[in-house]
Write a protein that holds these residues in place. Structure first.
Motif, PDB file in Angstrom:
ATOM      1  N   LYS A 263       0.764  -1.237   0.016  1.00 34.63           N
ATOM      2  CA  LYS A 263       0.019  -0.059   0.159  1.00 34.63           C
ATOM      3  C   LYS A 263       0.870   1.279   0.021  1.00 34.63           C
ATOM      4  O   LYS A 263       2.048   1.291   0.741  1.00 34.63           O
ATOM      5  CB  LYS A 263      -0.725  -0.074   1.153  1.00 34.63           C
ATOM      6  CG  LYS A 263      -2.104  -1.026   1.195  1.00 34.63           C
ATOM      7  CD  LYS A 263      -2.856  -0.898   2.471  1.00 34.63           C
ATOM      8  CE  LYS A 263      -4.131  -1.704   2.191  1.00 34.63           C
ATOM      9  NZ  LYS A 263      -3.962  -3.197   2.290  1.00 34.63           N
TER      10      LYS A 263
ATOM     11  N   TYR B 112       1.656   4.899   1.401  1.00 34.26           N
ATOM     12  CA  TYR B 112       1.377   5.754   2.380  1.00 34.26           C
ATOM     13  C   TYR B 112       2.221   7.044   2.280  1.00 34.26           C
ATOM     14  O   TYR B 112       3.322   7.202   1.684  1.00 34.26           O
ATOM     15  CB  TYR B 112       2.191   4.898   3.754  1.00 34.26           C
ATOM     16  CG  TYR B 112       1.328   3.856   4.237  1.00 34.26           C
ATOM     17  CD1 TYR B 112       0.371   3.999   5.242  1.00 34.26           C
ATOM     18  CD2 TYR B 112       1.529   2.611   3.768  1.00 34.26           C
ATOM     19  CE1 TYR B 112      -0.578   2.854   5.613  1.00 34.26           C
ATOM     20  CE2 TYR B 112       0.661   1.433   4.242  1.00 34.26           C
ATOM     21  CZ  TYR B 112      -0.348   1.865   5.075  1.00 34.26           C
ATOM     22  OH  TYR B 112      -1.153   0.589   5.553  1.00 34.26           O
TER      23      TYR B 112
ATOM     24  N   HIS C 258       1.866  16.681   5.529  1.00 33.64           N
ATOM     25  CA  HIS C 258       1.852  15.754   6.600  1.00 33.64           C
ATOM     26  C   HIS C 258       3.193  15.653   7.555  1.00 33.64           C
ATOM     27  O   HIS C 258       3.251  15.055   8.431  1.00 33.64           O
ATOM     28  CB  HIS C 258       1.743  14.231   6.085  1.00 33.64           C
ATOM     29  CG  HIS C 258       2.997  13.707   5.195  1.00 33.64           C
ATOM     30  ND1 HIS C 258       2.924  13.840   3.955  1.00 33.64           N
ATOM     31  CD2 HIS C 258       3.789  12.923   5.303  1.00 33.64           C
ATOM     32  CE1 HIS C 258       3.868  13.233   3.374  1.00 33.64           C
ATOM     33  NE2 HIS C 258       4.699  12.430   4.489  1.00 33.64           N
TER      34      HIS C 258
ATOM     35  N   THR D 147      -2.659   6.563   2.287  1.00 29.00           N
ATOM     36  CA  THR D 147      -2.979   6.728   3.762  1.00 29.00           C
ATOM     37  C   THR D 147      -2.291   7.689   4.473  1.00 29.00           C
ATOM     38  O   THR D 147      -1.325   7.813   4.663  1.00 29.00           O
ATOM     39  CB  THR D 147      -3.115   5.134   4.189  1.00 29.00           C
ATOM     40  OG1 THR D 147      -3.853   4.271   3.326  1.00 29.00           O
ATOM     41  CG2 THR D 147      -3.578   5.161   5.812  1.00 29.00           C
ATOM     42  N   TYR D 148      -3.015   8.295   5.586  1.00 31.31           N
ATOM     43  CA  TYR D 148      -2.387   9.321   6.195  1.00 31.31           C
ATOM     44  C   TYR D 148      -2.672   9.242   7.870  1.00 31.31           C
ATOM     45  O   TYR D 148      -3.746   8.809   8.065  1.00 31.31           O
ATOM     46  CB  TYR D 148      -2.979  10.680   5.825  1.00 31.31           C
ATOM     47  CG  TYR D 148      -2.200  11.413   4.508  1.00 31.31           C
ATOM     48  CD1 TYR D 148      -1.250  12.238   4.690  1.00 31.31           C
ATOM     49  CD2 TYR D 148      -2.894  10.959   3.578  1.00 31.31           C
ATOM     50  CE1 TYR D 148      -0.696  12.851   3.642  1.00 31.31           C
ATOM     51  CE2 TYR D 148      -2.085  11.537   2.305  1.00 31.31           C
ATOM     52  CZ  TYR D 148      -1.140  12.386   2.351  1.00 31.31           C
ATOM     53  OH  TYR D 148      -0.481  12.891   1.145  1.00 31.31           O
ATOM     54  N   ASP D 149      -1.596   9.310   8.709  1.00 31.31           N
ATOM     55  CA  ASP D 149      -1.906   9.440  10.230  1.00 31.31           C
ATOM     56  C   ASP D 149      -2.538  10.724  10.428  1.00 31.31           C
ATOM     57  O   ASP D 149      -2.367  11.867   9.841  1.00 31.31           O
ATOM     58  CB  ASP D 149      -0.808   9.020  10.831  1.00 31.31           C
ATOM     59  CG  ASP D 149      -0.238   7.598  10.444  1.00 31.31           C
ATOM     60  OD1 ASP D 149      -1.342   6.745  10.316  1.00 31.31           O
ATOM     61  OD2 ASP D 149       0.818   7.167  10.660  1.00 31.31           O
ATOM     62  N   ASN D 150      -3.189  10.843  11.647  1.00 32.16           N
ATOM     63  CA  ASN D 150      -3.488  12.004  12.314  1.00 32.16           C
ATOM     64  C   ASN D 150      -2.552  13.001  13.307  1.00 32.16           C
ATOM     65  O   ASN D 150      -2.771  13.928  13.635  1.00 32.16           O
ATOM     66  CB  ASN D 150      -4.881  11.820  13.298  1.00 32.16           C
ATOM     67  CG  ASN D 150      -4.768  10.763  14.275  1.00 32.16           C
ATOM     68  OD1 ASN D 150      -3.759  10.404  14.623  1.00 32.16           O
ATOM     69  ND2 ASN D 150      -5.981  10.347  14.773  1.00 32.16           N
TER      70      ASN D 150
ATOM     71  N   GLY E 293      -3.470   7.272  14.805  1.00 36.71           N
ATOM     72  CA  GLY E 293      -4.394   6.461  14.195  1.00 36.71           C
ATOM     73  C   GLY E 293      -4.522   7.005  12.599  1.00 36.71           C
ATOM     74  O   GLY E 293      -4.023   8.137  12.324  1.00 36.71           O
ATOM     75  N   THR E 294      -5.136   6.080  11.980  1.00 41.10           N
ATOM     76  CA  THR E 294      -5.419   6.725  10.498  1.00 41.10           C
ATOM     77  C   THR E 294      -6.515   8.089  10.384  1.00 41.10           C
ATOM     78  O   THR E 294      -7.405   7.876  11.098  1.00 41.10           O
ATOM     79  CB  THR E 294      -5.773   5.775   9.459  1.00 41.10           C
ATOM     80  OG1 THR E 294      -4.957   4.669   9.582  1.00 41.10           O
ATOM     81  CG2 THR E 294      -6.355   6.141   8.158  1.00 41.10           C
ATOM     82  N   ALA E 295      -5.894   8.784   9.697  1.00 41.79           N
ATOM     83  CA  ALA E 295      -6.775  10.186   9.789  1.00 41.79           C
ATOM     84  C   ALA E 295      -7.713  10.051   8.822  1.00 41.79           C
ATOM     85  O   ALA E 295      -9.042  10.394   8.638  1.00 41.79           O
ATOM     86  CB  ALA E 295      -5.759  11.407   9.512  1.00 41.79           C
TER      87      ALA E 295
ATOM     88  N   THR F 228      -7.807   8.340   4.128  1.00 36.95           N
ATOM     89  CA  THR F 228      -7.260   7.853   2.917  1.00 36.95           C
ATOM     90  C   THR F 228      -7.688   8.650   1.814  1.00 36.95           C
ATOM     91  O   THR F 228      -8.818   8.950   1.478  1.00 36.95           O
ATOM     92  CB  THR F 228      -7.519   6.634   2.523  1.00 36.95           C
ATOM     93  OG1 THR F 228      -7.139   5.831   3.749  1.00 36.95           O
ATOM     94  CG2 THR F 228      -6.820   5.998   1.374  1.00 36.95           C
TER      95      THR F 228
END
Length: 362
Positions: free
Chosen positions: A106, A108, A169, A283-286, A291-293, A295
């Motif tokens: 995937k 990221y 990010h 996919t992005y984190d917060n 956690g995942t913020a 996609t």
């Protein structure tokens, strides 16, 4: 889900008249203006939405097949349980154009640096004024028992004021109080090196700029952020480590184009453009190690060969990708995401248009 996909691609293979196939690799620069590239883009526009309705399909692009002919590249999640079925369901041609399947993990946003990499020059605290292509980030980028960082990539000018260009990010992505009780705000310090390279202690770094929040994501089609340069802290010619000064001009991507970059984790690396007009799910984190913020599906992106993450790895996000020439290279894209097989860049002109900026260069 796979049954639906199988029926869909079977109908494509059987139900449409073929376009003229390219008997040999077409001549000329394979950019967006080339007829062969445009033919693939037309099919891509018709089919990408339905292909990506399958979770196993991570994206599409205009790339090259094994013979060097333009083809529709389909990125398939190699970790999917039914990956074999998905690959077998994809026909060799769609609407008369060739199809190439690329298995990948995937995609990221590459904000979490690992402990690897041999780019010590790019991780070290510099004597001001610093060169770019260096470790850096938001001063408070520490949460959940981890600290993060990325690359302070290049220098841009906005209304005559110089700013460091990196990724959303890298500089802005902490949007929840979460693990550190903070969110990124305009005026926050941006440091060099990033926290990951100073033992998570900002006192061991130096403030080089102040954040100007632009909120490029999730709403826009670029992953970009800027920080206003603190006078005297950044080389005013925009020099990048191991690249030097760049051109103030930009250049569009083309297939097979030789490119290079300077980044925090892998340092100075070279590769080539393998895909144009990519539609890619990222996919992005917060927050750092959060956690995942969300996609985000980007369109019109540049894909670069990244075998075993040799061109771009975690912590290289924010690096400027330039053409691989010896002096004053022109900017091509802003690197922001990838997998262990492919790196992804926003076209630099789209980034500059979003920010109302120009490249600082000669």
């Amino acid at each position: 889900m796979i049954k639906t996909l199988t029926k869909f691609v079977a109908s494509i293979a059987a139900g449409f008249a073929s376009l003229s196939a390219f008997a040999a690799p077409p001549a000329g620069v394979l950019d967006h203006a080339h007829a062969a590239v445009q033919a693939i883009m037309a099919v891509q526009a018709q089919e990408t939405g339905r292909l990506m309705s399958s979770l196993e399909i991570l994206g599409t692009a205009v790339g090259l097949d094994g013979a060097g002919n333009p083809a529709l590249v389909i990125y398939v999640d190699r970790d999917a349980e039914n990956v074999g079925d998905v690959v077998r369901s994809l026909p060799p041609r769609m609407r008369g154009v060739g199809v190439t399947v690329e298995l990948t993990d995937k995609f990221y946003a590459m904000a979490k640096p690992g402990s690897g990499g041999n780019a010590s020059l790019h991780k070290a605290k510099q004597t001001a004024p610093i060169q770019l292509g260096t470790s850096g980030g938001w001063r408070n980028d520490l949460a959940n028992g981890y600290c993060c960082g990325g690359t302070l990539g290049s220098l841009v000018s906005i209304n005559g004021v110089q700013h460091i260009l990196s990724n959303y990010h890298v500089l802005e992505a902490d949007k929840v109080p979460g693990g550190n009780g903070l969110v990124a705000q305009t005026g926050d310090p941006v440091i060099q090196p990033g926290l990951i390279d100073v033992g998570c202690n900002a006192a061991n770094a130096q403030n080089v700029a102040t954040l100007v929040v632009k909120n490029s994501l999730p709403g826009s089609n670029v992953d970009a952020a800027i920080a206003k340069v603190t006078p005297g802290m950044v080389a005013t010619d925009g020099s990048i480590l191991q690249i030097g000064p760049i051109s103030s001009q930009t250049v569009a991507a083309q297939l097979r184009q030789a490119v290079k970059k300077s980044g925090r984790t892998t340092g100075f690396t070279r590769s080539s453009v393998s895909g144009l007009n990519a539609t890619i799910s990222v996919t992005y984190d917060n927050e750092c190690a959060g956690g995942t913020a969300f996609t985000k599906t980007f369109t019109g992106q540049i894909v670069i060969t990244n075998r075993n993450s040799s061109f771009l790895a975690g912590g290289d996000s924010g690096s400027l990708m330039v053409e691989d020439v010896s002096t004053r290279p022109r900017a091509v894209g802003l690197l922001f995401a990838g997998s262990s097989t492919s790196a992804i860049a926003n076209p630099i002109n789209e980034v500059l248009a979003f920010l109302g900026a120009t490249m600082v260069g000669q």
